[in-house]
Design a protein around this motif. Structure first.
Motif, PDB file in Angstrom:
ATOM      1  N   ILE A 285      25.475  43.317  67.612  1.00 24.16           N
ATOM      2  CA  ILE A 285      25.741  44.532  67.001  1.00 24.16           C
ATOM      3  C   ILE A 285      25.442  44.379  65.587  1.00 24.16           C
ATOM      4  N   ILE A 286      24.734  45.297  65.181  1.00 28.10           N
ATOM      5  CA  ILE A 286      24.375  45.397  63.606  1.00 28.10           C
ATOM      6  C   ILE A 286      25.191  46.673  62.983  1.00 28.10           C
ATOM      7  N   PRO A 287      26.006  46.087  62.313  1.00 19.48           N
ATOM      8  CA  PRO A 287      26.880  47.194  61.467  1.00 19.48           C
ATOM      9  C   PRO A 287      26.191  47.549  60.434  1.00 19.48           C
ATOM     10  N   ILE A 288      26.229  48.727  59.792  1.00 18.83           N
ATOM     11  CA  ILE A 288      25.600  49.203  58.698  1.00 18.83           C
ATOM     12  C   ILE A 288      26.507  50.476  58.020  1.00 18.83           C
ATOM     13  N   TYR A 289      26.316  50.450  56.677  1.00 18.45           N
ATOM     14  CA  TYR A 289      27.068  51.457  55.882  1.00 18.45           C
ATOM     15  C   TYR A 289      25.922  51.841  55.128  1.00 18.45           C
TER      16      TYR A 289
ATOM     17  N   ILE B 287      22.762  46.938  69.554  1.00 17.22           N
ATOM     18  CA  ILE B 287      23.294  48.273  68.885  1.00 17.22           C
ATOM     19  C   ILE B 287      23.414  48.421  67.533  1.00 17.22           C
ATOM     20  N   ILE B 288      23.070  49.371  66.981  1.00 16.24           N
ATOM     21  CA  ILE B 288      23.216  49.551  65.507  1.00 16.24           C
ATOM     22  C   ILE B 288      24.564  50.336  65.421  1.00 16.24           C
ATOM     23  N   TYR B 289      25.523  49.849  64.841  1.00 15.51           N
ATOM     24  CA  TYR B 289      26.739  50.505  64.655  1.00 15.51           C
ATOM     25  C   TYR B 289      26.832  51.135  63.324  1.00 15.51           C
ATOM     26  N   TRP B 290      27.027  52.501  63.107  1.00 19.62           N
ATOM     27  CA  TRP B 290      26.940  53.301  61.824  1.00 19.62           C
ATOM     28  C   TRP B 290      28.190  53.767  61.402  1.00 19.62           C
ATOM     29  N   PHE B 291      28.611  52.901  60.339  1.00 20.95           N
ATOM     30  CA  PHE B 291      29.802  53.485  59.928  1.00 20.95           C
ATOM     31  C   PHE B 291      29.945  54.674  58.927  1.00 20.95           C
ATOM     32  N   ARG B 292      30.638  55.458  59.276  1.00 25.36           N
ATOM     33  CA  ARG B 292      30.722  56.616  58.510  1.00 25.36           C
ATOM     34  C   ARG B 292      32.217  56.702  57.734  1.00 25.36           C
ATOM     35  N   ASN B 293      32.897  57.949  58.259  1.00 24.40           N
ATOM     36  CA  ASN B 293      34.599  58.008  57.759  1.00 24.40           C
ATOM     37  C   ASN B 293      35.317  57.151  58.834  1.00 24.40           C
TER      38      ASN B 293
ATOM     39  N   LEU C 232      34.807  42.096  58.548  1.00 24.64           N
ATOM     40  CA  LEU C 232      33.802  42.021  59.607  1.00 24.64           C
ATOM     41  C   LEU C 232      33.287  40.440  59.584  1.00 24.64           C
ATOM     42  N   ARG C 233      33.089  40.035  58.505  1.00 24.79           N
ATOM     43  CA  ARG C 233      32.864  38.540  58.191  1.00 24.79           C
ATOM     44  C   ARG C 233      33.820  37.597  58.923  1.00 24.79           C
ATOM     45  N   GLU C 234      35.038  38.212  58.755  1.00 29.24           N
ATOM     46  CA  GLU C 234      36.132  37.179  59.308  1.00 29.24           C
ATOM     47  C   GLU C 234      35.976  37.187  60.811  1.00 29.24           C
ATOM     48  N   LYS C 235      35.420  38.302  61.420  1.00 31.42           N
ATOM     49  CA  LYS C 235      35.107  38.302  62.765  1.00 31.42           C
ATOM     50  C   LYS C 235      33.568  37.633  63.240  1.00 31.42           C
ATOM     51  N   GLY C 236      32.833  37.066  62.134  1.00 33.98           N
ATOM     52  CA  GLY C 236      31.670  36.438  62.575  1.00 33.98           C
ATOM     53  C   GLY C 236      30.305  37.449  62.467  1.00 33.98           C
ATOM     54  N   GLY C 237      30.948  38.724  62.014  1.00 38.09           N
ATOM     55  CA  GLY C 237      29.841  39.793  61.750  1.00 38.09           C
ATOM     56  C   GLY C 237      29.330  39.713  60.253  1.00 38.09           C
ATOM     57  N   ASP C 238      29.129  40.873  59.768  1.00 38.51           N
ATOM     58  CA  ASP C 238      28.673  41.219  58.810  1.00 38.51           C
ATOM     59  C   ASP C 238      28.553  42.904  58.315  1.00 38.51           C
ATOM     60  N   LEU C 239      28.433  43.478  57.451  1.00 35.17           N
ATOM     61  CA  LEU C 239      27.997  44.923  57.095  1.00 35.17           C
ATOM     62  C   LEU C 239      26.845  44.888  56.278  1.00 35.17           C
ATOM     63  N   LEU C 240      25.855  45.627  56.927  1.00 32.79           N
ATOM     64  CA  LEU C 240      24.555  45.661  56.228  1.00 32.79           C
ATOM     65  C   LEU C 240      24.759  46.765  55.295  1.00 32.79           C
ATOM     66  N   ILE C 241      24.398  46.908  53.928  1.00 37.15           N
ATOM     67  CA  ILE C 241      24.327  47.747  53.050  1.00 37.15           C
ATOM     68  C   ILE C 241      23.224  48.439  52.669  1.00 37.15           C
ATOM     69  N   ARG C 242      23.066  49.704  52.727  1.00 38.97           N
ATOM     70  CA  ARG C 242      21.879  50.101  52.421  1.00 38.97           C
ATOM     71  C   ARG C 242      21.996  51.669  51.322  1.00 38.97           C
ATOM     72  N   ILE C 243      21.221  51.958  50.689  1.00 36.90           N
ATOM     73  CA  ILE C 243      21.337  52.997  49.947  1.00 36.90           C
ATOM     74  C   ILE C 243      20.214  54.094  49.849  1.00 36.90           C
ATOM     75  N   GLY C 244      20.362  55.409  50.482  1.00 42.97           N
ATOM     76  CA  GLY C 244      19.526  56.363  50.756  1.00 42.97           C
ATOM     77  C   GLY C 244      19.994  57.227  51.620  1.00 42.97           C
TER      78      GLY C 244
END
Length: 394
Positions: free
Chosen positions: A31-35, A5-11, A71-83
């Motif tokens: 889960i792949i969290p992304i902002y 699942i891609i999790y797309w963070f917004r507001n 998220l890193r404390e939970k074993g995950g990460d937040l992928l950051i992209r610009i565009g």
């Protein structure tokens, strides 16, 4: 292969009371969290200032940094992209062979346009998008009336809902986030990467964006103003406590604030004031959902075409810089430019001066507040300006 699942963070830059994230975690998926930093949000308006000013941009960056750390404390990460999110999230779904994209549901025209575009892009790869309503105190399905029957003003809304409030319990934050093995986390952009010169920030002080600071601030408010009984001497505790700063980016949820208010076991009037403020915020959200683009036009939601507004660039610039003939308004605008914050009373005074004394197009003022207020929320800001301009509530 595991379901992804891609999790797309917004507001919704938080782990607590995040239904969409909780649902993703409960599915036992990777889960792949992304902002995505959308550069369009930092473009300059036709009036010469940025849609998202430097102070707001810094606050956003701080909030994303905090979210990544949590998220890193939970074993995950937040992928950051610009565009452009509608392109990047779709590309990420294809890259990771994702089954779904989970994200929060937005209601402003531009955000819904992006959702629609993303959905079309995802369908090309047979990826489903699931939207979660997470931004209001009362869930849309729990309103005692359809949106088409939204009361014409806040007082009538209070009357109809006060004995029919249904508040869902907040979701707990996940204990663990499961990520795929191979991913490029990306770097969190600096202000220059967003096209902003750091010299645009007039003050080095910061409220400290992010969920961690948000929770501390809320707890301090409860200890001092709810349990301690100290009064802010304000009808708008949400704004004047500055809790609205973090609520605007979803670093706090309205339901979480409500829960902590109730858990304080206080009958102090401050509790009722804060809850009423949260309901008023809901009302602005429902107003945007009900009237859509009308909220952003000079004629407002009332279609008030008889009012005529001046497009006087010189007078507007004097208001912006705090160089009018009114020393009180000047001090208010200089404070906004320096700190990105005004009390509820100061906002009303500045807006009323622009509208009633100068007769300037009120949408210009709403756009300037959008650029500079740290707690900018589209429905609240534009709804308040509608009302002050006399084109809002009937």
């Amino acid at each position: 292969m595991a379901q992804r699942i891609i999790y797309w963070f917004r507001n919704d830059l938080r782990l607590h009371d995040n239904e969409a994230l909780s649902s993703a975690v409960d599915s036992l998926s990777e889960i792949i969290p992304i902002y995505v930093f959308d550069l369009r949000q930092f473009d300059k308006t036709r009036l010469g200032f940025r849609r998202t000013g430097a102070l707001r941009a810094r606050f956003l960056i701080e909030s994303v940094v905090d979210l990544r750390n949590r998220l890193r404390e939970k074993g995950g990460d937040l992928l950051i992209r610009i565009g452009d999110p509608e392109k990047i999230v779709s590309e990420m779904a294809e890259e990771f062979n994702a089954n779904y994209v989970f994200t929060s549901k937005e209601i402003a025209p531009e955000e819904t346009r992006i959702e629609s575009s993303l959905s079309k892009n995802l369908k090309l790869n047979n990826v489903d998008i699931k939207l979660f309503w997470m931004d209001t105190l009362v869930h849309a399905k729990d309103l005692p009336f359809p949106i088409s029957k939204l009361p014409a003003n806040l007082s009538d809304f209070y009357f109809l809902i006060k004995d029919n409030i249904k508040i869902q319990a907040p979701y707990p934050e996940p204990s663990k986030i499961k990520l795929p093995q191979d991913y490029d986390a990306g770097i969190i952009p600096s202000l220059p990467m967003l096209g902003i010169d750091p010299q645009e920030i007039p003050s080095q002080t910061s409220s400290g964006g992010g969920e961690s600071t948000a929770i501390i601030t809320l707890q301090f408010y409860i200890e001092q103003n709810i349990k301690g009984g100290q009064d802010l001497a304000s009808h708008d505790h949400l704004t004047d406590s500055r809790i609205s700063d973090w609520l605007s980016l979803g670093c706090l949820s309205a339901r979480y604030i409500y829960q902590l208010m109730k858990q304080s076991q206080s009958n102090h009037g401050n509790t009722d004031t804060m809850i009423n403020n949260l309901l008023a915020r809901d009302y602005f959200h429902w107003t945007l959902l009900r009237y859509g683009p009308r909220l952003f036009k000079p004629s407002g939601i009332k279609h008030e075409f008889s009012k005529r507004w001046l497009n006087d660039n010189l007078a507007f610039e004097e208001w912006v810089k705090g160089a009018t003939t009114d020393v009180t308004i000047n001090a208010i605008m200089q404070k906004l430019n320096k700190n990105g914050y005004l009390t509820a009373a100061e906002r009303a005074a500045a807006a009323e001066f622009l509208v009633n004394n100068l007769g300037i197009n009120w949408t210009w003022g709403a756009m300037y507040f959008e650029s500079h207020l740290l707690d900018y929320e589209v429905s609240v800001n534009w709804g308040r300006w509608n009302n002050i301009a006399g084109v809002g509530e009937v």
